[in-house]
Design a protein around this motif. Structure first.
Motif, PDB file in Angstrom:
ATOM      1  N   LEU B 115      12.112 -44.601 -18.054  1.00 17.04           N
ATOM      2  CA  LEU B 115      11.864 -44.510 -16.651  1.00 17.04           C
ATOM      3  C   LEU B 115      10.461 -44.594 -16.024  1.00 17.04           C
ATOM      4  N   GLY B 116       9.479 -44.412 -16.820  1.00 15.82           N
ATOM      5  CA  GLY B 116       8.046 -43.941 -16.518  1.00 15.82           C
ATOM      6  C   GLY B 116       7.522 -45.178 -15.528  1.00 15.82           C
ATOM      7  N   LEU B 117       7.425 -46.580 -16.040  1.00 19.93           N
ATOM      8  CA  LEU B 117       6.954 -47.508 -15.224  1.00 19.93           C
ATOM      9  C   LEU B 117       7.962 -47.828 -13.852  1.00 19.93           C
ATOM     10  N   PRO B 118       9.244 -47.922 -14.185  1.00 20.62           N
ATOM     11  CA  PRO B 118       9.926 -48.417 -12.881  1.00 20.62           C
ATOM     12  C   PRO B 118      10.088 -47.052 -11.964  1.00 20.62           C
ATOM     13  N   GLY B 119       9.911 -46.044 -12.393  1.00 21.14           N
ATOM     14  CA  GLY B 119      10.314 -44.556 -11.739  1.00 21.14           C
ATOM     15  C   GLY B 119       8.807 -44.384 -10.949  1.00 21.14           C
ATOM     16  N   SER B 120       7.715 -44.534 -11.595  1.00 21.96           N
ATOM     17  CA  SER B 120       6.266 -44.492 -10.951  1.00 21.96           C
ATOM     18  C   SER B 120       6.225 -45.324  -9.931  1.00 21.96           C
ATOM     19  N   LYS B 121       6.627 -46.820 -10.020  1.00 19.95           N
ATOM     20  CA  LYS B 121       6.756 -47.612  -8.752  1.00 19.95           C
ATOM     21  C   LYS B 121       7.539 -47.158  -7.679  1.00 19.95           C
ATOM     22  N   ARG B 122       8.591 -46.661  -7.933  1.00 19.07           N
ATOM     23  CA  ARG B 122       9.315 -45.914  -6.777  1.00 19.07           C
ATOM     24  C   ARG B 122       8.846 -45.008  -6.171  1.00 19.07           C
ATOM     25  N   MET B 123       7.859 -44.187  -6.776  1.00 13.02           N
ATOM     26  CA  MET B 123       7.347 -42.946  -6.183  1.00 13.02           C
ATOM     27  C   MET B 123       5.875 -43.562  -5.450  1.00 13.02           C
ATOM     28  N   MET B 124       5.193 -44.552  -5.579  1.00 10.34           N
ATOM     29  CA  MET B 124       4.153 -45.048  -5.025  1.00 10.34           C
ATOM     30  C   MET B 124       4.370 -46.235  -3.943  1.00 10.34           C
ATOM     31  N   ASP B 125       3.338 -46.678  -3.260  1.00  8.39           N
ATOM     32  CA  ASP B 125       3.708 -47.645  -2.457  1.00  8.39           C
ATOM     33  C   ASP B 125       3.233 -48.964  -2.965  1.00  8.39           C
ATOM     34  N   GLU B 126       2.399 -48.958  -3.700  1.00  2.00           N
ATOM     35  CA  GLU B 126       1.874 -50.325  -4.409  1.00  2.00           C
ATOM     36  C   GLU B 126       1.843 -50.125  -5.914  1.00  2.00           C
ATOM     37  N   PHE B 127       2.365 -51.072  -6.576  1.00  2.01           N
ATOM     38  CA  PHE B 127       2.232 -50.722  -8.043  1.00  2.01           C
ATOM     39  C   PHE B 127       1.958 -52.349  -8.728  1.00  2.01           C
ATOM     40  N   ASP B 128       0.803 -52.146  -9.447  1.00  2.00           N
ATOM     41  CA  ASP B 128       0.497 -53.602 -10.039  1.00  2.00           C
ATOM     42  C   ASP B 128       0.576 -53.504 -11.510  1.00  2.00           C
ATOM     43  N   ILE B 129       1.008 -54.310 -12.256  1.00  2.00           N
ATOM     44  CA  ILE B 129       0.752 -54.151 -13.775  1.00  2.00           C
ATOM     45  C   ILE B 129       0.117 -55.383 -14.443  1.00  2.00           C
ATOM     46  N   ILE B 130      -0.896 -55.341 -15.181  1.00  2.00           N
ATOM     47  CA  ILE B 130      -1.103 -56.594 -15.691  1.00  2.00           C
ATOM     48  C   ILE B 130      -1.336 -56.277 -17.408  1.00  2.00           C
ATOM     49  N   SER B 131      -0.885 -57.026 -18.289  1.00  2.00           N
ATOM     50  CA  SER B 131      -0.890 -56.793 -19.598  1.00  2.00           C
ATOM     51  C   SER B 131      -0.844 -57.982 -20.348  1.00  2.00           C
TER      52      SER B 131
END
Lengths: 124, 149
Positions: B115-131
């Motif tokens: 739940l870490g990545l999707p959950g964090s995205k839900r809690m913030m307004d903007e979420f970007d990940i580059i990997s």
């Protein structure tokens, strides 16, 4: 920081005093499960009032404590989840699933009394 | 006055930044404490402060768990008359082969709840990940202060 565990008649009360590291949580789990056996406790209360973050690791660890304690024949109740923390947990998608919760220590004790003293035996 | 290209946009207006090395589980506690304090300082509600601290905790734990070492910077971001908090987490770990999969609820390779990545995205307004596999991961997340709150 070590979480103090108080023994009160048949119950154990773990009262978290400050923010915990992962290591502290795992140590709490170990100590609680060991003490349930040692004192033949029938109930465990974990007071998380002081926690201002319950992330996935903390939730998973609390869940595992409750399951382990149940395997030892005792009941666990989590008390004192702050409203803001409850809000964040739901947003994150965290669930305590079948773990009992209560508003505060008093309610937690009442819950354990009902659960463990009712008919002497815990139902399914 | 200078014009911004699209690539520079992301870093524009970042100030008052705190950098926290993330090398152990203890740094997770430090990072979320700093994040919460900064969030309180710039006027987020207490529920938002907890959400921000929780997102920081999840993302910092990913670094410790998968990359072992990394860095998090937490700062204030301004855009026009908006103010908010920006968190950038960087590591040079193994990277995420399939980001879409990693962003799904319940998908986990680390024995967690996924739940870490999707959950964090839900809690913030903007979420970007580059990997990039073999090179590392960079997560940038922002939350803006609600005007009428």
């Amino acid at each position: 920081m070590l979480v103090p565990i108080l023994k009160q008649s048949n119950y154990l009360i773990a009262s978290i005093q400050s923010e915990l590291s992962d290591d502290d949580l795992l140590r709490l789990r170990e100590n609680l499960v060991r003490q349930v056996s040692k004192f033949r406790s029938t109930g465990v209360i974990i007071d998380v009032t002081a926690l201002d973050v319950m992330d996935s690791f903390a939730t998973r660890t609390l869940r595992s404590i409750a399951h382990m304690v149940r395997l030892r024949g005792a009941e666990t109740v989590i008390v004192g989840i702050q409203p803001e923390v409850a809000f964040a947990m739901v947003q994150l998608g965290l669930r305590l699933e079948d773990i009992a919760t209560a508003l505060d220590l008093e309610e937690g004790l009442a819950f354990l009394d009902r659960k463990t003293k009712g008919d002497g035996r815990r139902g399914g | 006055m200078h014009s911004l290209t699209a690539k520079q946009k992301g870093t524009a207006g970042v100030a008052d930044e705190v950098r926290i090395p993330i090398n152990s589980e203890y740094d997770i506690v430090t990072a979320r404490k700093i994040g919460r304090e900064l969030a309180a300082q710039i006027g987020f509600s207490s529920a938002e402060q907890v959400a921000i601290a929780t997102a920081i905790s999840e993302i910092a734990r990913n670094i410790v768990q998968f990359a072992r070492h990394g860095e998090m910077s937490i700062g204030i971001v301004r855009q026009g008359d908006r103010r908010g908090i920006v968190i950038v987490a960087r590591d040079e770990g193994p990277g995420i082969p399939d980001i879409n999969l990693a962003m799904q609820d319940g998908y986990s390779t680390g024995g967690g709840l996924g739940l870490g990545l999707p959950g964090s995205k839900r809690m913030m307004d903007e979420f970007d990940i580059i990997s990039t596999v073999g090179k590392g991961t960079k997560v940038t997340m922002k939350k803006w202060i609600r005007k009428n709150a």
